[in-house]
Design a protein around this motif. Structure first.
Motif, PDB file in Angstrom:
ATOM      1  N   ILE A   1       1.289  -1.617   0.410  1.00 30.72           N
ATOM      2  CA  ILE A   1      -0.175  -0.305  -0.138  1.00 30.72           C
ATOM      3  C   ILE A   1       0.561   1.151  -0.043  1.00 30.72           C
ATOM      4  O   ILE A   1       1.578   1.724   0.458  1.00 30.72           O
ATOM      5  CB  ILE A   1      -0.708  -0.128   1.100  1.00 30.72           C
ATOM      6  CG1 ILE A   1      -1.697  -1.447   1.445  1.00 30.72           C
ATOM      7  CG2 ILE A   1      -1.773   0.900   1.030  1.00 30.72           C
ATOM      8  CD1 ILE A   1      -2.744  -1.528   2.669  1.00 30.72           C
ATOM      9  N   ILE A   2       0.737   2.403  -1.480  1.00 27.90           N
ATOM     10  CA  ILE A   2       1.532   3.458  -1.089  1.00 27.90           C
ATOM     11  C   ILE A   2       0.836   4.898  -0.512  1.00 27.90           C
ATOM     12  O   ILE A   2       1.875   5.734   0.256  1.00 27.90           O
ATOM     13  CB  ILE A   2       1.826   3.447  -2.725  1.00 27.90           C
ATOM     14  CG1 ILE A   2       2.298   2.319  -3.711  1.00 27.90           C
ATOM     15  CG2 ILE A   2       2.431   4.633  -3.071  1.00 27.90           C
ATOM     16  CD1 ILE A   2       4.323   1.834  -3.115  1.00 27.90           C
ATOM     17  N   LYS A   3      -0.224   5.120  -1.019  1.00 29.11           N
ATOM     18  CA  LYS A   3      -1.246   5.637  -0.288  1.00 29.11           C
ATOM     19  C   LYS A   3      -1.960   5.349   0.457  1.00 29.11           C
ATOM     20  O   LYS A   3      -2.969   4.098   0.409  1.00 29.11           O
ATOM     21  CB  LYS A   3      -1.476   6.365  -1.459  1.00 29.11           C
ATOM     22  CG  LYS A   3      -2.328   8.023  -1.094  1.00 29.11           C
ATOM     23  CD  LYS A   3      -2.369   8.442  -1.895  1.00 29.11           C
ATOM     24  CE  LYS A   3      -3.237   9.780  -1.876  1.00 29.11           C
ATOM     25  NZ  LYS A   3      -4.286  10.700  -3.201  1.00 29.11           N
TER      26      LYS A   3
ATOM     27  N   PHE B   1      -6.085   5.270  -2.499  1.00 28.32           N
ATOM     28  CA  PHE B   1      -6.109   4.047  -1.991  1.00 28.32           C
ATOM     29  C   PHE B   1      -5.007   4.184  -3.822  1.00 28.32           C
ATOM     30  O   PHE B   1      -5.467   4.475  -4.646  1.00 28.32           O
ATOM     31  CB  PHE B   1      -6.199   2.762  -1.940  1.00 28.32           C
ATOM     32  CG  PHE B   1      -7.337   2.901  -0.330  1.00 28.32           C
ATOM     33  CD1 PHE B   1      -6.538   3.014   1.300  1.00 28.32           C
ATOM     34  CD2 PHE B   1      -9.163   3.252  -0.962  1.00 28.32           C
ATOM     35  CE1 PHE B   1      -7.649   3.407   1.784  1.00 28.32           C
ATOM     36  CE2 PHE B   1      -9.560   3.126  -0.149  1.00 28.32           C
ATOM     37  CZ  PHE B   1      -8.785   3.637   1.298  1.00 28.32           C
ATOM     38  N   LYS B   2      -3.343   3.713  -3.350  1.00 25.40           N
ATOM     39  CA  LYS B   2      -2.658   4.164  -4.128  1.00 25.40           C
ATOM     40  C   LYS B   2      -1.692   2.759  -3.838  1.00 25.40           C
ATOM     41  O   LYS B   2      -1.257   2.301  -2.877  1.00 25.40           O
ATOM     42  CB  LYS B   2      -1.216   4.632  -4.786  1.00 25.40           C
ATOM     43  CG  LYS B   2      -1.890   5.869  -5.510  1.00 25.40           C
ATOM     44  CD  LYS B   2      -0.500   6.608  -5.374  1.00 25.40           C
ATOM     45  CE  LYS B   2      -1.418   7.317  -6.722  1.00 25.40           C
ATOM     46  NZ  LYS B   2       0.027   9.077  -6.887  1.00 25.40           N
ATOM     47  N   VAL B   3      -1.824   1.135  -4.875  1.00 19.84           N
ATOM     48  CA  VAL B   3      -1.394  -0.508  -4.181  1.00 19.84           C
ATOM     49  C   VAL B   3      -0.523  -0.111  -5.177  1.00 19.84           C
ATOM     50  O   VAL B   3      -0.497  -0.795  -6.747  1.00 19.84           O
ATOM     51  CB  VAL B   3      -2.759  -0.829  -4.073  1.00 19.84           C
ATOM     52  CG1 VAL B   3      -2.168  -2.894  -3.607  1.00 19.84           C
ATOM     53  CG2 VAL B   3      -3.778  -0.825  -3.266  1.00 19.84           C
TER      54      VAL B   3
ATOM     55  N   GLU C   1      -5.776   3.108  -7.411  1.00 18.40           N
ATOM     56  CA  GLU C   1      -5.496   3.450  -8.494  1.00 18.40           C
ATOM     57  C   GLU C   1      -4.492   1.734  -8.034  1.00 18.40           C
ATOM     58  O   GLU C   1      -3.460   1.609  -6.996  1.00 18.40           O
ATOM     59  CB  GLU C   1      -3.882   4.649  -8.894  1.00 18.40           C
ATOM     60  CG  GLU C   1      -5.552   5.042  -9.137  1.00 18.40           C
ATOM     61  CD  GLU C   1      -4.360   6.564  -8.965  1.00 18.40           C
ATOM     62  OE1 GLU C   1      -3.209   6.616  -8.829  1.00 18.40           O
ATOM     63  OE2 GLU C   1      -5.090   7.444  -9.361  1.00 18.40           O
ATOM     64  N   PHE C   2      -4.014   0.750  -9.210  1.00 12.08           N
ATOM     65  CA  PHE C   2      -3.511  -0.056  -9.280  1.00 12.08           C
ATOM     66  C   PHE C   2      -2.232  -0.062 -10.096  1.00 12.08           C
ATOM     67  O   PHE C   2      -2.124   0.318 -11.182  1.00 12.08           O
ATOM     68  CB  PHE C   2      -3.882  -1.352  -9.363  1.00 12.08           C
ATOM     69  CG  PHE C   2      -4.592  -1.679  -8.253  1.00 12.08           C
ATOM     70  CD1 PHE C   2      -4.904  -2.758  -7.289  1.00 12.08           C
ATOM     71  CD2 PHE C   2      -6.267  -1.679  -8.447  1.00 12.08           C
ATOM     72  CE1 PHE C   2      -5.675  -2.697  -6.059  1.00 12.08           C
ATOM     73  CE2 PHE C   2      -6.704  -2.082  -7.305  1.00 12.08           C
ATOM     74  CZ  PHE C   2      -6.908  -2.610  -5.836  1.00 12.08           C
ATOM     75  N   PHE C   3      -0.707  -0.310  -9.322  1.00 11.31           N
ATOM     76  CA  PHE C   3       0.482  -0.553 -10.470  1.00 11.31           C
ATOM     77  C   PHE C   3       1.581  -1.343 -10.115  1.00 11.31           C
ATOM     78  O   PHE C   3       1.222  -2.606  -9.075  1.00 11.31           O
ATOM     79  CB  PHE C   3       0.921   1.307  -9.551  1.00 11.31           C
ATOM     80  CG  PHE C   3       0.851   2.481  -9.455  1.00 11.31           C
ATOM     81  CD1 PHE C   3       0.872   3.140 -11.248  1.00 11.31           C
ATOM     82  CD2 PHE C   3      -0.105   2.465  -8.889  1.00 11.31           C
ATOM     83  CE1 PHE C   3       0.107   4.660 -10.933  1.00 11.31           C
ATOM     84  CE2 PHE C   3      -0.808   3.919  -9.099  1.00 11.31           C
ATOM     85  CZ  PHE C   3      -0.653   4.834  -9.798  1.00 11.31           C
ATOM     86  N   THR C   4       2.136  -2.254 -11.165  1.00 15.74           N
ATOM     87  CA  THR C   4       3.386  -3.020 -10.749  1.00 15.74           C
ATOM     88  C   THR C   4       4.416  -2.527 -11.435  1.00 15.74           C
ATOM     89  O   THR C   4       4.715  -3.776 -11.712  1.00 15.74           O
ATOM     90  CB  THR C   4       2.568  -4.050 -12.346  1.00 15.74           C
ATOM     91  OG1 THR C   4       2.343  -3.450 -13.749  1.00 15.74           O
ATOM     92  CG2 THR C   4       1.021  -4.714 -12.483  1.00 15.74           C
TER      93      THR C   4
ATOM     94  N   GLU D   1       6.172   4.161 -11.674  1.00 18.28           N
ATOM     95  CA  GLU D   1       5.052   4.530 -12.299  1.00 18.28           C
ATOM     96  C   GLU D   1       3.875   4.973 -11.706  1.00 18.28           C
ATOM     97  O   GLU D   1       2.794   5.700 -11.647  1.00 18.28           O
ATOM     98  CB  GLU D   1       4.928   3.080 -13.555  1.00 18.28           C
ATOM     99  CG  GLU D   1       5.503   2.928 -14.513  1.00 18.28           C
ATOM    100  CD  GLU D   1       5.463   4.064 -15.595  1.00 18.28           C
ATOM    101  OE1 GLU D   1       4.815   4.713 -15.847  1.00 18.28           O
ATOM    102  OE2 GLU D   1       6.752   4.075 -16.117  1.00 18.28           O
ATOM    103  N   ILE D   2       4.010   4.815 -10.180  1.00 20.17           N
ATOM    104  CA  ILE D   2       2.737   5.392  -8.785  1.00 20.17           C
ATOM    105  C   ILE D   2       2.931   6.778  -9.556  1.00 20.17           C
ATOM    106  O   ILE D   2       1.809   6.889  -8.779  1.00 20.17           O
ATOM    107  CB  ILE D   2       3.361   5.094  -8.088  1.00 20.17           C
ATOM    108  CG1 ILE D   2       4.470   6.245  -7.550  1.00 20.17           C
ATOM    109  CG2 ILE D   2       3.841   3.640  -7.901  1.00 20.17           C
ATOM    110  CD1 ILE D   2       4.991   5.782  -5.776  1.00 20.17           C
ATOM    111  N   ASP D   3       3.365   7.681 -10.239  1.00 18.48           N
ATOM    112  CA  ASP D   3       3.382   9.161 -10.061  1.00 18.48           C
ATOM    113  C   ASP D   3       2.160   9.443 -12.185  1.00 18.48           C
ATOM    114  O   ASP D   3       1.126  10.905 -11.673  1.00 18.48           O
ATOM    115  CB  ASP D   3       4.115  10.147 -10.303  1.00 18.48           C
ATOM    116  CG  ASP D   3       4.595  10.185  -9.239  1.00 18.48           C
ATOM    117  OD1 ASP D   3       3.787   9.945  -7.854  1.00 18.48           O
ATOM    118  OD2 ASP D   3       6.337  10.561  -8.466  1.00 18.48           O
ATOM    119  N   ASN D   4       2.029   8.606 -12.343  1.00 19.27           N
ATOM    120  CA  ASN D   4       1.662   8.348 -13.814  1.00 19.27           C
ATOM    121  C   ASN D   4       0.610   7.497 -13.818  1.00 19.27           C
ATOM    122  O   ASN D   4      -0.130   7.496 -12.387  1.00 19.27           O
ATOM    123  CB  ASN D   4       2.482   7.521 -14.903  1.00 19.27           C
ATOM    124  CG  ASN D   4       4.130   8.900 -14.850  1.00 19.27           C
ATOM    125  OD1 ASN D   4       4.090   9.232 -14.660  1.00 19.27           O
ATOM    126  ND2 ASN D   4       4.851   7.861 -15.172  1.00 19.27           N
TER     127      ASN D   4
END
Length: 334
Positions: free
Chosen positions: A255-257, A269-271, A303-306, A310-313
């Protein structure tokens, strides 16, 4: 600062700690009938004087001014209160609020507990104990300092309650409020807490870095002491990091945010995912996150990232929960 909440140990208490929630009570639900009592004589006297100057004459006119003043100043229906103490070792608090020592006491890190919503929706102060209710004057109204008024309404009690050493949280939302699970530091078991209840709570929280203590009587004394309970350590806890799904497969994530607005029921949430998931697996993860991060949330954005870079995009997957329905959008193919 550490603060403490005595609980009876009901099913609702266990569900709340499992889901990282606390219940913010209305004024009417509290056990002191004198809650939110204030002395408004000075401000009413001033408003009656102004009313007389602008034409108020009859008894009904002045009753209307006084009744409307009470209604405007009343905060009974506008806030929730979570009552805490500064000690886990008070014999009367165990008797009154922890089912006659059969329940448990929660230890919180107050700073972490207050993190959601910010200063506009969460107020936290020690209770002031006094012989008389606080007085509200005209300057309190025209200064329009919300904290000062809330202090007078919600953080004063009769000196008869002084033994509780109460520290309060006032929220703009009554009912369940979510918190970061790291706020819960320890659980204290009462003198009469059953072995089965202790095991249930330990199993429920053992992966969250929580300490457990047993309350005991000091020898030849009325005083209590807390003795640490040794439990199986969970150094490599996977709580909010990994979940098991069908066929022995697991979903690993970070969990980033995590931003929660309890007052509005909104969560953001950012994951970061450790692997790509299909739609069904993303739904499973979202349901898990909702339960453990913001179980009573009404609108939640994910928002899910791999890729960490890229977490700011644009996220790989965007999702939201609204009216209980999950909507998922893949923004681009890998």
């Amino acid at each position: 600062m550490l603060v403490y909440k005595y609980r009876s140990g009901t099913d609702n208490d266990l569900i709340a700690i499992e889901n990282n929630q606390y219940w913010s009570s209305s004024i009417q639900q509290l056990n002191d009938p004198c809650e939110a009592t204030t002395d408004t004589k000075r401000v009413k006297h001033f408003l009656n004087y102004i009313g007389q100057k602008v034409g108020a004459k009859t008894k009904e006119d002045f009753e209307l001014i006084n009744n409307n003043t009470d209604e405007v100043l009343s905060m009974d229906d506008k806030m929730g209160i979570y009552s805490l103490s500064k000690t886990p070792l008070d014999e009367l608090l165990w008797a009154h609020y922890a089912n006659s020592h059969k329940g448990f006491c929660i230890e919180y890190d107050l700073e972490v507990l207050l993190k959601n919503d910010g200063k506009n929706h969460v107020h936290s102060f020690p209770v002031v104990y006094s012989k008389e209710p606080p007085s509200i004057g005209f300057l309190d109204i025209i200064r329009n300092k919300q904290n000062d008024l809330i202090k007078k309404f919600a953080f004063y009690k009769s000196k008869r309650w002084e033994y509780e050493q109460e520290h309060r949280i006032v929220t703009s939302k009554k009912g369940l409020n979510s918190y970061d699970y790291k706020a819960l530091k320890s659980i204290y078991f009462g003198l009469k807490t059953s072995a089965s209840d202790k095991n249930q709570i330990i199993n429920l929280l053992k992966e969250r870095g929580v300490n457990f203590y047993q309350i005991e009587l000091e020898k030849n004394s009325y005083s209590f002491k807390a003795v640490k309970v040794e439990t199986e350590s969970c150094i490599d806890s996977n709580y909010l990091k990994e979940i098991l799904i069908s066929n022995g497969k697991s979903i690993k994530f970070e969990i980033i945010k995590s931003k929660i607005f309890n007052s509005g029921g909104i969560g953001e949430f950012k994951v970061l995912l450790k692997q790509e998931l299909n739609k069904s697996e993303i739904e499973t993860l979202i349901n898990y996150l909702k339960k453990n991060l913001f179980n009573e949330g009404k609108v939640m954005f994910f928002e899910f990232f791999t890729d960490q870079n890229e977490i700011d995009n644009l996220p790989w997957v965007s999702a939201e929960i609204k009216k209980g329905k999950i909507e998922i959008q893949f923004n681009y193919e890998k």
